[in-house]
Design a protein around this motif. Sequence first.
Motif, short mmCIF file in Angstrom:
data_model
loop_
_atom_site.label_atom_id
_atom_site.label_comp_id
_atom_site.label_asym_id
_atom_site.label_seq_id
_atom_site.Cartn_x
_atom_site.Cartn_y
_atom_site.Cartn_z
N GLU A 1 47.26 -2.13 79.83
CA GLU A 1 46.36 -2.57 78.76
C GLU A 1 46.93 -2.12 77.42
OE1 GLU A 1 41.60 -2.55 78.30
OE2 GLU A 1 42.51 -0.58 78.54
N ASP A 2 46.74 -2.96 76.39
CA ASP A 2 47.15 -2.56 75.05
C ASP A 2 45.96 -1.96 74.30
OD1 ASP A 2 45.60 -4.65 73.99
OD2 ASP A 2 47.31 -5.80 73.27
N ASN A 3 46.17 -1.58 73.05
CA ASN A 3 45.12 -0.92 72.26
C ASN A 3 43.95 -1.83 71.91
OD1 ASN A 3 46.45 1.52 72.29
ND2 ASN A 3 47.55 1.11 70.39
N ASP A 4 44.14 -3.15 72.03
CA ASP A 4 43.07 -4.09 71.72
C ASP A 4 42.36 -4.59 72.96
OD1 ASP A 4 43.44 -4.03 68.92
OD2 ASP A 4 45.12 -5.42 69.09
N GLY A 5 42.72 -4.06 74.13
CA GLY A 5 42.04 -4.45 75.36
C GLY A 5 42.67 -5.60 76.11
N LEU A 6 43.81 -6.12 75.62
CA LEU A 6 44.50 -7.19 76.36
C LEU A 6 45.14 -6.56 77.60
CD1 LEU A 6 45.54 -10.16 76.51
CD2 LEU A 6 47.64 -9.28 75.49
N VAL A 7 44.92 -7.17 78.74
CA VAL A 7 45.47 -6.68 80.00
C VAL A 7 46.71 -7.49 80.35
CG1 VAL A 7 45.02 -6.41 82.48
CG2 VAL A 7 43.22 -5.87 80.81
N LEU A 8 47.78 -6.77 80.67
CA LEU A 8 49.02 -7.40 81.12
C LEU A 8 49.25 -6.97 82.56
CD1 LEU A 8 51.65 -8.99 80.69
CD2 LEU A 8 52.67 -6.85 79.87
N ILE A 9 49.44 -7.95 83.43
CA ILE A 9 49.68 -7.70 84.84
C ILE A 9 51.07 -8.21 85.17
CG2 ILE A 9 48.91 -8.19 87.21
CD1 ILE A 9 46.17 -9.05 85.71
N VAL A 10 51.87 -7.37 85.83
CA VAL A 10 53.13 -7.84 86.38
C VAL A 10 53.01 -7.74 87.89
CG1 VAL A 10 54.60 -7.39 84.38
CG2 VAL A 10 54.20 -5.56 86.02
N ASN A 11 53.35 -8.82 88.57
CA ASN A 11 53.20 -8.83 90.03
C ASN A 11 54.44 -9.36 90.70
OD1 ASN A 11 52.94 -11.68 91.30
ND2 ASN A 11 51.82 -11.85 89.37
N HIS A 12 54.61 -8.94 91.94
CA HIS A 12 55.71 -9.42 92.78
C HIS A 12 55.12 -9.90 94.10
CE1 HIS A 12 59.91 -9.78 93.92
NE2 HIS A 12 59.58 -9.29 95.09
N LEU B 1 51.90 0.17 75.93
CA LEU B 1 50.83 -0.18 76.85
C LEU B 1 50.51 1.02 77.75
CD1 LEU B 1 51.84 -3.02 75.89
CD2 LEU B 1 51.07 -3.84 78.08
N ARG B 2 49.26 1.08 78.22
CA ARG B 2 48.81 2.12 79.13
C ARG B 2 48.67 1.53 80.53
NH1 ARG B 2 45.63 1.84 75.17
NH2 ARG B 2 43.85 0.99 76.29
N THR B 3 49.15 2.24 81.52
CA THR B 3 49.00 1.77 82.90
C THR B 3 47.61 2.11 83.41
OG1 THR B 3 51.36 2.02 83.33
CG2 THR B 3 49.90 1.96 85.25
N LEU B 4 46.94 1.10 83.94
CA LEU B 4 45.60 1.27 84.51
C LEU B 4 45.66 1.40 86.03
CD1 LEU B 4 43.73 -1.48 82.45
CD2 LEU B 4 43.88 0.97 81.95
N ILE C 1 47.16 -11.49 80.75
CA ILE C 1 48.35 -12.28 81.05
C ILE C 1 48.90 -11.73 82.36
CG2 ILE C 1 50.70 -12.85 80.32
CD1 ILE C 1 49.71 -12.34 77.41
N ASN C 2 49.26 -12.62 83.28
CA ASN C 2 49.80 -12.21 84.57
C ASN C 2 51.18 -12.84 84.71
OD1 ASN C 2 50.38 -11.76 87.29
ND2 ASN C 2 48.28 -12.14 87.94
N LEU C 3 52.21 -12.00 84.85
CA LEU C 3 53.59 -12.48 84.95
C LEU C 3 54.19 -12.11 86.30
CD1 LEU C 3 54.95 -11.28 81.49
CD2 LEU C 3 54.29 -13.61 82.12
N TYR C 4 54.92 -13.04 86.88
CA TYR C 4 55.69 -12.74 88.08
C TYR C 4 56.88 -11.88 87.67
CZ TYR C 4 58.66 -13.25 92.14
OH TYR C 4 59.46 -12.98 93.21
#
Length: 135
Positions: free
Chosen positions: A40-51, A26-29, A6-9
């Motif tokens: 990333e969460d414990n199940d491998g879902l990647v969360l991206i926050v971008n500006h 979540l762990r920062t990659l 998931i990529n969020l502004y």
Amino acid sequence: MKLNHINLYSQDTEADRVMFEQYFGLRTLVVRGIKMAIMEDNDGLVLIVNHFDNKLEGFDYPRQFDILHIGFIQKSRKDVDALYERLSADGWEVQAPRNAHGAWCFYFRAKGGYFIEVTTLTPVRPEEAYRRAPC
């Protein structure tokens, strides 16, 4: 098929990165300055926050970013209340937990501008269940 990312502004990627680590585990990659954080969460879902303000050009985002939200499921009402208490004690402006759509939940605004929902599992009522049309 598995949801990969998931990529969020975000208006404040560093504050959001810290919040996702501190409250949601979540762990920062990767951190790319103030422009992006990849977690990333414990199940491998990647969360991206971008500006990436320059990338808003050409996209038809809603004018009101507050309709955008992500949700975190908790096992029980007690778990929802405990997270509410932690966030409140740390100075976050958090709605009081309440019954909504068949679940116990609350919302709060991340520093990045979008909302986060913390909720118990929402039961699907039989009349709402998606049923594939016969072929």
